[in-house]
Design a protein around this motif. Structure first.
Motif: not given
Length: 182
Positions: A60-61, A63-65, A67-68, A100, A141, A145
């Protein structure tokens, strides 16, 4: 947080602030952020736990990284001047980068100053097995990113270079060219 933690977190924040001024896209602009996250990964990433829901947290983290990073790369202006590419981070790119990096820093400060019990309860309730899972998730993450942002900027730079090599053809010129081939 240790002095090293503060230095690396601030260095990562300064990377994008440095890009508020337009600068040449060169090896140095790519290597510096990679070197910082490589140092962080080497210093803090001892293992990637896989028990319980550790991989779900990490995924999950990451994926957030990603996306950012992609969004930050998209909102970085790239232009070609002669043989050189120049980049300038836009407001959205800077905001995403600070979000982030700031979220990771804020989480670390919160855990160090009273949030550890809340994280432990959350981890227990969601089958996150160790604190190493949180460390791995946040380090990966950050790494994701940086890599996705740099990768997006690199690919967009290649597209800018390719577009400038192709001659511009407007609608009228294309119609005239089509008439000549018939």
């Amino acid at each position: 947080m240790t002095t090293t933690d503060w230095i690396t977190d601030i260095a990562l924040l300064l990377v994008v602030f440095r890009q508020l001024r337009e600068g040449r896209l060169d090896v140095k602009s790519q290597v510096i952020p990679l070197a910082i996250v490589a140092f962080v990964a080497h210093s803090y990433l001892n293992s990637v736990p896989t028990a319980g829901n550790d991989l779900v947290l990490i995924g999950a983290l990451v994926a957030v990284g990603a996306a950012l990073g992609v969004a930050g790369g998209v909102y970085t202006r790239i232009r070609k001047v002669g043989a050189d590419l120049f980049i300038k981070a836009g407001a959205v790119s800077v905001a995403l980068w600070v979000l982030g990096m700031g979220a990771r820093m804020g989480f670390q400060l919160w855990v160090d100053h009273g949030g550890a019990d809340d994280v432990a309860r959350f981890s227990l309730a969601h089958q996150i097995t160790t604190g190493d899972a949180w460390v791995a998730a946040f380090v990966l993450m950050a790494l994701t990113e940086v890599v996705t942002r740099l990768g997006t900027i690199f690919l967009r730079g290649r597209m800018v270079t390719r577009e400038q090599r192709q001659p511009a053809v407007d609608g009228r010129s294309a119609a005239v060219a089509a008439d000549r081939t018939v």
